[in-house]
Motif scaffolding. Structure first.
Motif, PDB file in Angstrom:
ATOM      1  N   SER A  84      70.140   8.228  82.565  1.00  0.00           N
ATOM      2  CA  SER A  84      68.716   8.450  82.257  1.00  0.00           C
ATOM      3  C   SER A  84      67.893   7.371  82.967  1.00  0.00           C
ATOM      4  O   SER A  84      68.353   6.240  83.163  1.00  0.00           O
ATOM      5  CB  SER A  84      68.457   8.408  80.748  1.00  0.00           C
ATOM      6  OG  SER A  84      68.676   7.104  80.226  1.00  0.00           O
ATOM      7  N   PHE A  85      66.676   7.752  83.346  1.00  0.00           N
ATOM      8  CA  PHE A  85      65.788   6.867  84.119  1.00  0.00           C
ATOM      9  C   PHE A  85      64.501   6.616  83.334  1.00  0.00           C
ATOM     10  O   PHE A  85      63.953   7.551  82.740  1.00  0.00           O
ATOM     11  CB  PHE A  85      65.435   7.518  85.459  1.00  0.00           C
ATOM     12  CG  PHE A  85      66.633   7.874  86.297  1.00  0.00           C
ATOM     13  CD1 PHE A  85      67.285   6.911  87.054  1.00  0.00           C
ATOM     14  CD2 PHE A  85      67.109   9.179  86.339  1.00  0.00           C
ATOM     15  CE1 PHE A  85      68.384   7.236  87.832  1.00  0.00           C
ATOM     16  CE2 PHE A  85      68.204   9.524  87.117  1.00  0.00           C
ATOM     17  CZ  PHE A  85      68.848   8.547  87.866  1.00  0.00           C
ATOM     18  N   HIS A  86      63.999   5.391  83.384  1.00  0.00           N
ATOM     19  CA  HIS A  86      62.870   5.011  82.530  1.00  0.00           C
ATOM     20  C   HIS A  86      61.766   4.320  83.330  1.00  0.00           C
ATOM     21  O   HIS A  86      62.025   3.729  84.373  1.00  0.00           O
ATOM     22  CB  HIS A  86      63.385   4.120  81.393  1.00  0.00           C
ATOM     23  CG  HIS A  86      64.462   4.812  80.592  1.00  0.00           C
ATOM     24  ND1 HIS A  86      64.198   5.521  79.447  1.00  0.00           N
ATOM     25  CD2 HIS A  86      65.806   4.951  80.835  1.00  0.00           C
ATOM     26  CE1 HIS A  86      65.339   6.057  79.000  1.00  0.00           C
ATOM     27  NE2 HIS A  86      66.319   5.736  79.820  1.00  0.00           N
ATOM     28  N   GLU A  87      60.557   4.413  82.794  1.00  0.00           N
ATOM     29  CA  GLU A  87      59.363   3.962  83.524  1.00  0.00           C
ATOM     30  C   GLU A  87      59.364   2.472  83.828  1.00  0.00           C
ATOM     31  O   GLU A  87      58.700   2.023  84.758  1.00  0.00           O
ATOM     32  CB  GLU A  87      58.085   4.324  82.741  1.00  0.00           C
ATOM     33  CG  GLU A  87      57.641   5.756  82.955  1.00  0.00           C
ATOM     34  CD  GLU A  87      56.264   6.043  82.359  1.00  0.00           C
ATOM     35  OE1 GLU A  87      55.340   5.241  82.557  1.00  0.00           O
ATOM     36  OE2 GLU A  87      56.117   7.087  81.699  1.00  0.00           O
ATOM     37  N   PHE A 307      61.943   8.789  86.105  1.00  0.00           N
ATOM     38  CA  PHE A 307      60.687   8.146  85.708  1.00  0.00           C
ATOM     39  C   PHE A 307      60.539   6.761  86.343  1.00  0.00           C
ATOM     40  O   PHE A 307      59.643   6.015  86.002  1.00  0.00           O
ATOM     41  CB  PHE A 307      60.631   7.998  84.178  1.00  0.00           C
ATOM     42  CG  PHE A 307      60.295   9.273  83.456  1.00  0.00           C
ATOM     43  CD1 PHE A 307      58.979   9.615  83.179  1.00  0.00           C
ATOM     44  CD2 PHE A 307      61.295  10.142  83.063  1.00  0.00           C
ATOM     45  CE1 PHE A 307      58.666  10.791  82.499  1.00  0.00           C
ATOM     46  CE2 PHE A 307      61.001  11.316  82.389  1.00  0.00           C
ATOM     47  CZ  PHE A 307      59.673  11.644  82.117  1.00  0.00           C
ATOM     48  N   LEU A 308      61.464   6.412  87.230  1.00  0.00           N
ATOM     49  CA  LEU A 308      61.453   5.065  87.812  1.00  0.00           C
ATOM     50  C   LEU A 308      60.158   4.790  88.564  1.00  0.00           C
ATOM     51  O   LEU A 308      59.598   5.690  89.194  1.00  0.00           O
ATOM     52  CB  LEU A 308      62.642   4.902  88.777  1.00  0.00           C
ATOM     53  CG  LEU A 308      64.039   5.053  88.181  1.00  0.00           C
ATOM     54  CD1 LEU A 308      65.067   5.091  89.300  1.00  0.00           C
ATOM     55  CD2 LEU A 308      64.337   3.918  87.205  1.00  0.00           C
ATOM     56  N   PRO A 309      59.689   3.525  88.556  1.00  0.00           N
ATOM     57  CA  PRO A 309      58.502   3.182  89.350  1.00  0.00           C
ATOM     58  C   PRO A 309      58.850   3.211  90.842  1.00  0.00           C
ATOM     59  O   PRO A 309      60.019   3.086  91.230  1.00  0.00           O
ATOM     60  CB  PRO A 309      58.164   1.767  88.893  1.00  0.00           C
ATOM     61  CG  PRO A 309      59.421   1.221  88.313  1.00  0.00           C
ATOM     62  CD  PRO A 309      60.212   2.389  87.791  1.00  0.00           C
ATOM     63  N   LYS A 310      57.832   3.386  91.641  1.00  0.00           N
ATOM     64  CA  LYS A 310      58.023   3.356  93.098  1.00  0.00           C
ATOM     65  C   LYS A 310      57.730   1.937  93.616  1.00  0.00           C
ATOM     66  O   LYS A 310      56.855   1.261  93.104  1.00  0.00           O
ATOM     67  CB  LYS A 310      57.037   4.354  93.775  1.00  0.00           C
ATOM     68  CG  LYS A 310      57.564   5.801  93.848  1.00  0.00           C
ATOM     69  CD  LYS A 310      58.745   5.909  94.735  1.00  0.00           C
ATOM     70  CE  LYS A 310      59.129   7.115  95.424  1.00  0.00           C
ATOM     71  NZ  LYS A 310      58.581   8.101  96.105  1.00  0.00           N
TER      72      LYS A 310
END
Length: 311
Positions: A84-87, A307-310
């Motif tokens: 899972s990916f988070h902000e 949802f990862l930041p760029k």
């Protein structure tokens, strides 16, 4: 915080088939008679490709990674169970019930995302729990209300309560725990993944309330959903069997919301359920018959939300 994302990670299958190791408690899997394994795999690939094409056509950013041939991973098409990916840039890696599903976890998938400009700050790895035969299968087991910081989990052989609570502490979610059952040969048995009976959108929740046999637990789930102003759209066990709980809301072009589901799920919905859903979001469906029958999973299981930041 956002509940939905425009970027989805999907894994294209190479050796898709019915996984005998997951069939012990996934009662949605079926053997398709008179179909050779190669035929099943080709059909699954065709369904996968058509599905990706539909998602891209509405403006979803789909990152497709190919499965590898060097491992026997018949369920690799369902990546949301192991990652899972988070902000905040954190990534969760999860312990899996079936031994051959543990081979799906691949570092090169994280490298691929970093090459595309996504930032990974920290990896929270729960996989050592497998040694204790304790499992929590990602966003299959855990439904996240990312905006209101609530996490819903139907306990099962693949969703351990203590590990779920630990996840909630690590990722700062309030846990909502319950048990969800289905009738199998006249017996009530735990539904293997929460995301088969429940889907959370920005302003609505699709859920099979009758699967929560304990009235107190059911009341608690409803109270948590209403407290966060979600319209609760109840589905039946028959609709769950057609994967109507296995949906995911994503963002298409211009941040337009789309609820993604299989054709079987869509066909099982009543006109009034569709009408209620369409007040909240557009709907996109795609035929996934082979994947659903052999894999026992559907549209939502195939998408790991990024949802990862760029950078």
């Amino acid at each position: 915080m956002q509940q939905t994302t425009n970027t989805i990670l999907m894994v294209r299958p190479i050796n898709f088939r019915m996984n005998e190791q997951t069939a012990v408690n996934n009662y949605y899997q079926k053997v398709i008679d008179n179909l050779l394994p190669e035929t099943v795999n080709v059909k699954a690939q065709q369904e996968f490709d058509a599905y990706v094409e539909k998602l891209r056509a509405i403006g979803v950013n789909v990152v497709v990674v190919n499965d590898t041939d060097d491992t026997d991973t018949p369920d690799s098409i369902f990546p949301n169970n192991w990652i899972s990916f988070h902000e905040n840039g954190n990534v969760g890696i999860y312990p899996m019930f079936a031994e051959n599903r543990r081979l799906e976890r691949r570092e090169d998938i994280l490298d691929n995302l970093e090459e595309k400009g996504f930032l990974i700050n920290d990896i929270v790895d729960y996989t050592s729990a497998e040694e204790e035969k304790v499992f929590l299968e990602g966003t299959g087991s855990v439904i996240l209300d990312r905006v209101n910081r609530k996490a819903y989990c139907a306990l099962s052989p693949r969703a351990d309560e203590d590990l779920f609570i630990e996840f909630c502490e690590d990722f700062e979610y309030t846990p909502v725990v319950f048990t969800s059952n289905q009738t199998v040969n006249g017996e009530r048995k735990a539904i293997y993944h929460t995301n088969v009976m429940m889907c959370l959108g920005e302003t609505f929740a699709v859920i099979c309330l009758s699967s929560i046999d304990d009235k107190k637990e059911r009341k608690n789930v409803i109270a948590n959903l209403k407290e966060t102003n979600k319209e609760v759209i109840d589905i039946t066990e028959a609709q769950v069997n057609n994967f109507a709980g296995n949906m995911l809301q994503v963002k298409g072009a211009n941040d337009e919301g789309y609820l993604i589901m299989s054709q079987a799920a869509y066909d099982s919905l009543t006109a009034s359920q569709i009408e209620r859903l369409e007040k909240h979001t557009k709907i996109l469906s795609s035929s996934l018959n082979t994947i659903e029958a052999c894999g026992g999973g559907s549209a939502r299981c195939m998408m790991a939300e990024v949802f990862l930041p760029k950078a």
